[in-house]
Design an enzyme around this catalytic site. Structure first.
Site, short mmCIF file in Angstrom:
data_model
loop_
_atom_site.label_atom_id
_atom_site.label_comp_id
_atom_site.label_asym_id
_atom_site.label_seq_id
_atom_site.Cartn_x
_atom_site.Cartn_y
_atom_site.Cartn_z
N GLU A 122 0.98 1.65 4.07
CA GLU A 122 2.22 1.23 5.02
C GLU A 122 3.41 1.29 4.09
O GLU A 122 3.76 0.15 3.50
CB GLU A 122 2.07 -0.15 5.43
CG GLU A 122 0.71 -0.46 6.35
CD GLU A 122 0.31 -1.88 6.55
OE1 GLU A 122 1.35 -2.62 6.98
OE2 GLU A 122 -0.79 -2.41 6.11
N ARG A 181 5.07 -9.50 6.61
CA ARG A 181 5.16 -10.65 7.02
C ARG A 181 6.58 -11.45 6.57
O ARG A 181 7.38 -11.04 5.61
CB ARG A 181 4.01 -11.87 5.99
CG ARG A 181 2.76 -11.66 6.56
CD ARG A 181 1.80 -11.77 5.53
NE ARG A 181 0.61 -11.53 5.87
CZ ARG A 181 -0.10 -10.59 5.94
NH1 ARG A 181 0.76 -9.66 5.42
NH2 ARG A 181 -1.61 -10.49 6.21
N HIS A 236 1.24 1.95 10.86
CA HIS A 236 -0.03 1.21 10.62
C HIS A 236 -1.19 2.07 10.98
O HIS A 236 -2.29 1.35 11.46
CB HIS A 236 -0.11 -0.17 11.19
CG HIS A 236 -0.55 -1.33 10.69
ND1 HIS A 236 -1.84 -1.23 10.12
CD2 HIS A 236 -0.11 -2.33 10.13
CE1 HIS A 236 -2.44 -2.37 9.48
NE2 HIS A 236 -1.24 -3.04 9.42
N ASP A 284 -4.59 -6.18 -0.15
CA ASP A 284 -3.71 -6.36 0.97
C ASP A 284 -2.47 -6.53 0.22
O ASP A 284 -2.04 -7.94 0.18
CB ASP A 284 -3.93 -7.30 1.96
CG ASP A 284 -3.23 -7.21 3.36
OD1 ASP A 284 -2.46 -6.57 3.40
OD2 ASP A 284 -3.49 -8.17 4.21
#
Length: 357
Positions: A316, A86, A178, A249
């Site tokens: 990731e 992000r 990913h 996450d």
């Protein structure tokens, strides 16, 4: 030495032909890659009861496009950028200029368009080289990028991903793969074991952006330093996991030995198949995502089966999310004329070859 062959995979909505490249070694391991998004479509590992495909994916080009162009894209298997993860409020400032990006994840910018590009391919020996260009202004970022992704499969079941990017203007870059792993080859991943070589993680806010606090994992459900079942503490009411759909996450800060370039960052195992996977990387962080919203994917998985919550876990390797908002984080600025390089290596083992997690 691994061999590489190719076959047609499908056609995009715009009429571009997509090719699948299969790297295979003499021991029976193979990796299938698309020139669309540098997608890792299959990783097939020989195991005690036969070969196992250990990554999630789709069967058709239409399914990949429906997934990758949706608001809830999984980016299943894709190479992502210009900025993996992000960018808070989809805005950053560089060199005194502010750049507004697409808000494609609530108020934030997530991942970018690299997963939807068609790459030019060359292959030689055991290596697949995929190249593309990202023009100045694409996704709102400055600078024209030259992108090179190199995938290599060796005889000892090691799969290596090398990224090389250069820019003709100052910009920011964060790159990752990913893939979603499931070492059982199906079902959920809750009973697979995971160890993450990180004693700290980035605290997230309720939109999954870092607060800036880097916290110890000790005595919290975030702690994977000794290895544990993925599902052991996945949804126990701990605020950091509850706010992201009852799972993980989060970006972990990799414990890196002084002077090391590529350090081990994670180790996963399946008792069901006997497969173990170790990850090594040059990057400073690793985002663990446990597929908390995979069930919302608009495209079916392999064999036409719907993707399911906790059906795979992503590891990731990357720089930290929202780094432009946090100057205390490792910089993601790429200066004009300089080169960004990163490497992540996956090593697969079966039975007792890997030792015991």
């Amino acid at each position: 030495m691994a061999q590489i062959r190719s076959k047609p995979f499908g056609v995009t909505k715009e009429g571009a032909n997509v090719t699948e490249y299969i790297l295979s070694n003499p021991g029976g391991m193979s990796v299938s890659v698309l020139d669309y998004g540098c997608v890792i479509k299959n990783i097939i590992v020989p195991a005690k009861n036969g070969p196992v495909d250990v990554v999630l994916g789709h069967d058709t080009m239409a399914d990949y496009e429906n997934d990758f162009t949706s608001s809830g894209s999984t980016c299943c298997g894709a190479f992502v950028g210009r900025y993996a993860n992000r960018i808070e409020n989809a805005v950053f400032t560089l060199g005194g200029k502010t750049y507004q990006l697409e808000k494609n994840c609530g108020e934030h910018h997530l991942h970018g368009c690299f997963s939807r590009k068609i790459y030019e391919v060359k292959y030689f020996g055991d290596t697949l080289l995929m190249e593309a260009e990202s023009p100045d202004g694409e996704d709102g970022f400055p600078g024209t990028l030259k992108i090179a992704v190199r995938y290599t499969l060796t005889d000892d079941n090691t799969f290596r991903m090398d990224y090389r990017v250069s820019s003709d203007a100052d910009t920011i870059v964060n790159l990752t793969n990913h893939s979603y792993f499931n070492l059982d080859g199906g079902g959920d991943v809750l009973n697979q074991k995971l160890r993450i070589y990180a004693s700290r993680y980035l605290e997230g806010n309720n939109t999954t952006c870092p607060t800036g606090n880097i916290l110890p994992v000790a005595n919290t459900p975030m702690d994977f330093t000794a290895g544990k079942l993925i599902g052991k503490e996945i949804d126990t009411g701990f605020p950091q996991t509850t706010m992201v759909g009852g799972g993980y996450d989060h970006c972990y800060v990799i414990d890196r030995a002084r002077g090391s370039s590529q350090s081990i960052c994670a180790w996963a195992t399946s008792d069901k198949t006997g497969i173990s996977m170790k990850l090594y990387t040059t990057q400073p962080g690793i985002q663990l995502y446990t597929g908390n919203f995979l069930q919302d994917c608009p495209a079916p998985g392999k064999g036409g089966e719907p993707l399911r919550k906790y059906g795979g876990f992503a590891l990731e390797t990357q720089h930290y999310p929202c780094s432009p908002s946090h100057p205390e984080f490792p910089s993601t600025v790429l200066r004009a004329g300089k080169v960004f390089r990163a490497t992540t290596t996956l090593r697969f083992f079966t039975g007792k070859q890997c030792g015991k997690l």
